[in-house]
Scaffold this motif. Structure first.
Motif, PDB file in Angstrom:
ATOM      1  N   VAL A 153      27.343  10.954  -8.273  1.00 25.37           N
ATOM      2  CA  VAL A 153      27.875  10.537  -9.573  1.00 25.37           C
ATOM      3  C   VAL A 153      28.082   9.029  -9.615  1.00 25.37           C
ATOM      4  O   VAL A 153      27.644   8.352 -10.558  1.00 25.37           O
ATOM      5  N   ARG A 154      28.724   8.472  -8.585  1.00 24.52           N
ATOM      6  CA  ARG A 154      29.002   7.032  -8.580  1.00 24.52           C
ATOM      7  C   ARG A 154      27.711   6.213  -8.615  1.00 24.52           C
ATOM      8  O   ARG A 154      27.634   5.183  -9.309  1.00 24.52           O
ATOM      9  N   ALA A 157      26.321   5.666 -12.269  1.00 25.50           N
ATOM     10  CA  ALA A 157      27.261   5.239 -13.308  1.00 25.50           C
ATOM     11  C   ALA A 157      26.558   4.513 -14.450  1.00 25.50           C
ATOM     12  O   ALA A 157      26.831   4.767 -15.626  1.00 25.50           O
ATOM     13  N   ARG A 158      25.660   3.627 -14.100  1.00 26.00           N
ATOM     14  CA  ARG A 158      24.964   2.873 -15.155  1.00 26.00           C
ATOM     15  C   ARG A 158      24.079   3.796 -15.986  1.00 26.00           C
ATOM     16  O   ARG A 158      24.022   3.678 -17.211  1.00 26.00           O
ATOM     17  N   GLU A 159      23.407   4.729 -15.321  1.00 27.42           N
ATOM     18  CA  GLU A 159      22.516   5.661 -16.029  1.00 27.42           C
ATOM     19  C   GLU A 159      23.271   6.490 -17.063  1.00 27.42           C
ATOM     20  O   GLU A 159      22.792   6.703 -18.177  1.00 27.42           O
ATOM     21  N   PHE A 160      24.474   6.946 -16.683  1.00 24.59           N
ATOM     22  CA  PHE A 160      25.217   7.823 -17.581  1.00 24.59           C
ATOM     23  C   PHE A 160      26.274   7.100 -18.406  1.00 24.59           C
ATOM     24  O   PHE A 160      26.932   7.714 -19.244  1.00 24.59           O
ATOM     25  N   GLY A 161      26.451   5.808 -18.174  1.00 25.34           N
ATOM     26  CA  GLY A 161      27.313   5.020 -19.041  1.00 25.34           C
ATOM     27  C   GLY A 161      28.797   5.133 -18.787  1.00 25.34           C
ATOM     28  O   GLY A 161      29.579   5.342 -19.714  1.00 25.34           O
ATOM     29  N   PHE A 162      29.209   4.985 -17.518  1.00 26.50           N
ATOM     30  CA  PHE A 162      30.629   4.938 -17.224  1.00 26.50           C
ATOM     31  C   PHE A 162      30.884   3.938 -16.100  1.00 26.50           C
ATOM     32  O   PHE A 162      29.957   3.497 -15.415  1.00 26.50           O
ATOM     33  N   ASP A 163      32.131   3.579 -15.917  1.00 25.60           N
ATOM     34  CA  ASP A 163      32.536   2.623 -14.898  1.00 25.60           C
ATOM     35  C   ASP A 163      32.623   3.344 -13.551  1.00 25.60           C
ATOM     36  O   ASP A 163      33.322   4.358 -13.431  1.00 25.60           O
ATOM     37  N   SER A 164      31.965   2.822 -12.547  1.00 25.26           N
ATOM     38  CA  SER A 164      31.955   3.475 -11.235  1.00 25.26           C
ATOM     39  C   SER A 164      33.316   3.462 -10.556  1.00 25.26           C
ATOM     40  O   SER A 164      33.526   4.136  -9.551  1.00 25.26           O
ATOM     41  N   ASP A 165      34.255   2.698 -11.100  1.00 23.15           N
ATOM     42  CA  ASP A 165      35.614   2.681 -10.584  1.00 23.15           C
ATOM     43  C   ASP A 165      36.560   3.484 -11.470  1.00 23.15           C
ATOM     44  O   ASP A 165      37.786   3.318 -11.392  1.00 23.15           O
ATOM     45  N   LYS A 166      35.981   4.351 -12.288  1.00 17.33           N
ATOM     46  CA  LYS A 166      36.795   5.221 -13.145  1.00 17.33           C
ATOM     47  C   LYS A 166      36.275   6.652 -13.041  1.00 17.33           C
ATOM     48  O   LYS A 166      35.769   7.226 -13.996  1.00 17.33           O
ATOM     49  N   ILE A 167      36.395   7.193 -11.842  1.00 19.57           N
ATOM     50  CA  ILE A 167      35.941   8.559 -11.570  1.00 19.57           C
ATOM     51  C   ILE A 167      37.152   9.419 -11.205  1.00 19.57           C
ATOM     52  O   ILE A 167      37.886   9.110 -10.270  1.00 19.57           O
ATOM     53  N   ASN A 201      30.339   4.991  -1.602  1.00 16.15           N
ATOM     54  CA  ASN A 201      31.551   5.638  -1.116  1.00 16.15           C
ATOM     55  C   ASN A 201      31.921   6.844  -1.977  1.00 16.15           C
ATOM     56  O   ASN A 201      31.510   6.963  -3.124  1.00 16.15           O
ATOM     57  N   ALA A 202      32.710   7.728  -1.387  1.00 16.39           N
ATOM     58  CA  ALA A 202      33.096   8.974  -2.045  1.00 16.39           C
ATOM     59  C   ALA A 202      34.551   8.939  -2.487  1.00 16.39           C
ATOM     60  O   ALA A 202      35.222   9.965  -2.524  1.00 16.39           O
ATOM     61  N   SER A 203      35.037   7.759  -2.831  1.00 19.45           N
ATOM     62  CA  SER A 203      36.413   7.652  -3.299  1.00 19.45           C
ATOM     63  C   SER A 203      36.508   8.064  -4.767  1.00 19.45           C
ATOM     64  O   SER A 203      35.526   8.025  -5.508  1.00 19.45           O
TER      65      SER A 203
END
Length: 327
Positions: A153-154, A157-167, A201-203
């Motif tokens: 998922v991380r 992030a760009r492909e699906f349109g979300f912030d990689s630090d907001k999971i 990372n898997a955080s």
């Protein structure tokens, strides 16, 4: 790493390697379909005649992509589904990974399609992964699978349109326990599995635990009673609690709660044993100035997230929490 976090890991290393006495009788290779939305409804409607099963939502404002392969382990292809706004409302959006329950043995990711659809309608990008249950593999295989989900998922992030630090990772019942476990064991090599070559990372940045236990060994816990047959947790660990109590402790999210734990929302039913250890978990967060919140439905059965009238308030609580801690 704090001593409190280190001890359970050491215990795991000391005792989990005794695989020669680990029971594999539950690894049948046959899908367990005992827990479904319908079977839960048939059981609960007797005491809650007002409930209605939540159905999938048809919304032209949502894009769906189902049966996406996110991991291959041997010949096994693990799948997830993506639910997202048809038109991205923000480049700074949030992602929610929703993990199904079923006692680490049964259940199906499709049970949370309505929740993923509802949240996607509110602007979130949602993912519903499958993971290996105890009919396929014992703990910690499910943890490894779901860590890989987070990496997958991380990295997109760009492909699906979300912030990689907001999971955020959310889960119900066994999925809630797993969500909490993923959140508190971030960057622990023992629980990372085979990290992919991209070193993603898997955080996670927030945890939502819906009626998932925080401890298998807490006095409030009801897990591990094998008096009337093998319990779900015993199947998952391959050991009864009395045979390997250290492993049961090492698999408990509560033992890893620390200053590194993300903000956490607990959404709970009236069944107290389903949130064993919650108050002690929150104490750790409070002492470390980490936000946590509890939403309780005191008149609800354990499977409340699958029914009206609790489905909408559950989604509203998730939305309010995520906007508070991720924005």
């Amino acid at each position: 790493m704090t001593l409190k976090k280190l001890v359970p890991v050491v215990l795991f290393l000391l005792v989990a390697c005794n695989g020669w006495c680990q029971s594999m009788k539950g690894v049948t290779g046959i899908k367990d379909t005992s827990y479904t939305t319908y079977s839960a409804y048939q059981n609960d409607v007797k005491n809650y005649p007002q409930i209605e099963m939540v159905k999938e939502i048809k919304n032209v404002g949502i894009k769906e992509k189902r049966d996406v392969v996110y991991r291959e382990t041997g010949d096994r292809k693990l799948l997830l589904d993506v639910f997202q706004p048809a038109v991205s409302k923000s480049k700074n959006g949030m992602a929610v990974i929703i993990i199904h329950g079923g006692g680490w043995r049964s259940g199906d990711r499709s049970q949370h399609y309505p929740m993923a659809q509802k949240l996607a309608g509110l602007g979130y990008v949602c993912f519903t992964p499958e993971y290996r249950l105890s009919t396929e593999a014992l703990f910690p295989a499910a943890v490894y699978d779901l860590k890989e989900t987070i990496r997958w998922v991380r990295s997109r992030a760009r492909e699906f349109g979300f912030d990689s630090d907001k999971i955020a990772v959310a889960g119900f019942s066994a999925g809630g326990e797993l969500a909490a476990f993923l959140g508190v064991t971030q960057n622990m090599p023992l629980f990372e599995g085979r990290a992919n070559s991209t070193k993603v990372n898997a955080s996670v940045n927030a945890i939502i635990d819906m009626d998932g236990t925080l401890s298998f060994v807490h006095p409030e816990s009801g897990e591990g009673d094998d008096s009337n047959g093998t319990s779900a947790a015993t199947y998952w660990f391959g050991y009864a609690k009395k045979e390997n109590p250290m492993l049961w402790e090492a698999a408990s999210p509560l033992g890893y709660a620390s200053s590194d734990t993300p903000p956490t929302l607990f959404i709970n039913s009236s069944v107290e044993r389903m949130h064993a250890g919650r108050n002690d978990f929150r104490k750790v967060l409070f002492l470390n100035d980490i936000y946590s919140e509890v939403v309780s439905f005191d008149d609800a059965p354990h499977s409340f997230v699958l029914y009206d009238p609790w489905f909408e308030p559950t989604v509203q609580a998730m939305d309010s929490f995520l906007k508070k801690v991720l924005k």
